[in-house]
Structure formats: C-alpha cells, structure tokens
Design a protein around this motif. Sequence first.
Motif, mmCIF file in Angstrom:
data_model
loop_
_atom_site.group_PDB
_atom_site.id
_atom_site.type_symbol
_atom_site.label_atom_id
_atom_site.label_comp_id
_atom_site.label_asym_id
_atom_site.label_seq_id
_atom_site.Cartn_x
_atom_site.Cartn_y
_atom_site.Cartn_z
ATOM 1 N N ARG A 163 0.847 -1.201 0.000
ATOM 2 C CA ARG A 163 0.000 0.000 0.000
ATOM 3 C C ARG A 163 0.878 1.245 0.000
ATOM 4 O O ARG A 163 1.866 1.307 0.723
ATOM 5 C CB ARG A 163 -0.922 -0.010 1.225
ATOM 6 C CG ARG A 163 -1.924 1.121 1.269
ATOM 7 C CD ARG A 163 -2.899 0.961 2.424
ATOM 8 N NE ARG A 163 -2.285 1.153 3.730
ATOM 9 C CZ ARG A 163 -2.042 0.180 4.596
ATOM 10 N NH1 ARG A 163 -2.371 -1.057 4.311
ATOM 11 N NH2 ARG A 163 -1.485 0.439 5.777
ATOM 12 N N ALA A 194 2.460 -5.683 3.696
ATOM 13 C CA ALA A 194 1.573 -6.478 4.550
ATOM 14 C C ALA A 194 1.928 -7.953 4.390
ATOM 15 O O ALA A 194 1.827 -8.508 3.291
ATOM 16 C CB ALA A 194 0.115 -6.231 4.184
ATOM 17 N N GLU A 211 1.712 -12.087 5.776
ATOM 18 C CA GLU A 211 0.994 -13.123 6.515
ATOM 19 C C GLU A 211 2.026 -14.061 7.129
ATOM 20 O O GLU A 211 2.857 -14.625 6.411
ATOM 21 C CB GLU A 211 0.050 -13.898 5.602
ATOM 22 C CG GLU A 211 -0.748 -14.966 6.338
ATOM 23 C CD GLU A 211 -1.623 -15.782 5.400
ATOM 24 O OE1 GLU A 211 -2.660 -16.302 5.836
ATOM 25 O OE2 GLU A 211 -1.243 -15.918 4.223
ATOM 26 N N THR A 251 0.512 -4.129 13.388
ATOM 27 C CA THR A 251 -0.466 -5.099 12.898
ATOM 28 C C THR A 251 -1.416 -4.422 11.921
ATOM 29 O O THR A 251 -1.674 -3.224 12.005
ATOM 30 C CB THR A 251 -1.267 -5.698 14.057
ATOM 31 O OG1 THR A 251 -1.894 -4.641 14.801
ATOM 32 C CG2 THR A 251 -0.369 -6.501 14.971
ATOM 33 N N GLY A 252 -1.943 -5.212 11.000
ATOM 34 C CA GLY A 252 -2.861 -4.700 9.999
ATOM 35 C C GLY A 252 -4.194 -5.409 10.051
ATOM 36 O O GLY A 252 -4.639 -5.868 11.104
ATOM 37 N N GLU A 253 -4.845 -5.519 8.901
ATOM 38 C CA GLU A 253 -6.148 -6.157 8.827
ATOM 39 C C GLU A 253 -6.015 -7.656 9.080
ATOM 40 O O GLU A 253 -5.096 -8.310 8.602
ATOM 41 C CB GLU A 253 -6.765 -5.912 7.448
ATOM 42 C CG GLU A 253 -6.977 -4.440 7.115
ATOM 43 C CD GLU A 253 -7.493 -4.252 5.714
ATOM 44 O OE1 GLU A 253 -7.500 -5.248 4.954
ATOM 45 O OE2 GLU A 253 -7.894 -3.133 5.371
ATOM 46 N N GLY A 254 -6.967 -8.177 9.827
ATOM 47 C CA GLY A 254 -6.971 -9.607 10.101
ATOM 48 C C GLY A 254 -5.736 -10.034 10.865
ATOM 49 O O GLY A 254 -5.376 -9.468 11.892
ATOM 50 N N GLU A 291 2.218 -5.534 9.387
ATOM 51 C CA GLU A 291 2.589 -4.476 8.457
ATOM 52 C C GLU A 291 3.958 -3.906 8.801
ATOM 53 O O GLU A 291 4.248 -3.611 9.964
ATOM 54 C CB GLU A 291 1.552 -3.362 8.463
ATOM 55 C CG GLU A 291 0.219 -3.758 7.838
ATOM 56 C CD GLU A 291 -0.727 -2.589 7.704
ATOM 57 O OE1 GLU A 291 -1.766 -2.742 7.030
ATOM 58 O OE2 GLU A 291 -0.447 -1.523 8.282
#
Length: 282
Positions: A215, A229, A231, A261-264, A268
């Motif tokens: 992003r 980002a 996983e 931390t990011g989405e889910g 990040e």
Amino acid sequence: MNALIASPAAAVKVGTVPRFQITRRLNGGCSCLSSHRNSASSTPSATRFSIQRNGQNLRLVLVAKAADSTQPTSSSAATKTLVPDDGFTLAKISFGVIGLSLGVSLLSYGFGAYFNILPGSEWSALMLTYGFPLAIIGMALKYAELKPVPCLSYSDAVALRETCATPILKQVRNDVIRYRYGDEQHLEEALKRIFQYGQGGGIPRRSAPVLQKIREEVTDDGKYCLVLAFEAKALQLSDFEKRQAKFTSFFGPDITAEVGTGEGDLFEVRLVSNSNAAVSSS
C-alpha cells in the motif's frame, strides 16, 4: 393573577389531530387557550391558538419550521481516493500463459491439419515442430510463475512517489507488482537476510512471512510511505519488532521502518521515506 390551571383535556386527540386546552383565571375573567394542529405529518405545519377572554375571540397562528437534520461535513474528514492501476505494461503479462496458449494452439491445429480435419496440411509439420517446444516452455514458466501482489495507491502518495520515494522503495514496488519466475516468494532475498532462516536466533524457513499486498500512503507529517503487509501465522508481532532495525538497514538509506499489525492476521512493515520533495528535486 391566580395560578395556572391545566385541564385534564390537555392530551385529547381527535383522530390524528392533537388538541390541548389550558384554562386560567385572570382577576375574575376567564381566559381559555386552545391549540389545534392542522396536520400530523412531519412537514412544517401551522398551529393555531384561539384565545377567548370575556367574550372576545383572539386568534394567534404560529408556523413551525422543520429543523434541518443535515449536519455540515468537516473538510478535514475528506476521504482519500484510490488511484486504479489501469496502465498496460509487459510486467502485467504472464509469459507462461502466452507460451502455453500459443503452443497448445499450434499443436491442436497441427494435428488437425495432419489428419486432414483442418486445412493447411502442408504446414502441419511446421506447426507441430514449433508448437511442442512452445507448450513445454509455457508449462515450465507457468509452474515457476510468481503472481504479483495487489497494490493500493492513494492519490496523495502517487503525487509524492517520483519526488519523495527512494530508489530502493521504487524498485521494491516495481518488483512485487509484476510476474516473477523462479522465486518462491516476493522479497525472498530480503526476508532471508532479515529473519535468518535456519540460523541461530533466526526462524525456520517454513515459518517465513509471505507478502500479501502493498500500500502506498502518506503519513500524518506528509512523508511518502510504502506499507508491506505480510501473513505469518507462525510468528508474533515481537518477531517483527526485534528486527525493525534490520528492515531499516536493508531497505535504506533514507527510510525509517515501523512495525505494527494490519487487517486480520497480517503484520505491516511501514517503510517511511525521509526524503522530501525539495531534496529529491535538487
């Protein structure tokens, strides 16, 4: 003046038309105040007040104006706009798909022409000769293909990319948004050095983080930022935090790495450029 007396008829309704009456005594004279609303709708309506005092009728009409329920929006709450990546480049083309499609097409037509099902039997040998290796190369490229990751770019970040993003940040962005061949994952060399796969103080290779998306955004103080980002189900936030300095040194110079931390369940890594437009333009 005597005290105000409200009659029990203050809440009488006729159909949907509300009515009320208030009676009071003024120095021996009787004054009656009654109200009648013409409409029960939510639109502005007139309310008539009829006053009787010693046989004299007075009428007072009040027009109620509906309150404006719309709230002014603050200019500071303007939403950021995403810039769609609609440009055509060779980096967005899968050579594995091209080779496989072309090779299978030549093979199919070559076999059809060889058995006289399709016209052009004199070219069938040539089609089979070139179609077979093209199909093999296409399958090999498709097998070794690494798809690009999604990239979300905000308009303010795009405007700062050319002037404020460092050359390394530009290279990282361009590398992960195109097809790659022979690599197991994006940023494989960088992650190998930062997390030290299989070494003392490092992590197992099977626990390596996987880049899911990037992003482009602008920080609160107006700096260009590239967000990676990842996983990593087998890792914790502390595993990223204690390697924050390594992210800064590897993707530097002129950047500051921030971990969060990011989405889910994503982690990040925010690579903030310390360059500004004035320095870059000079």
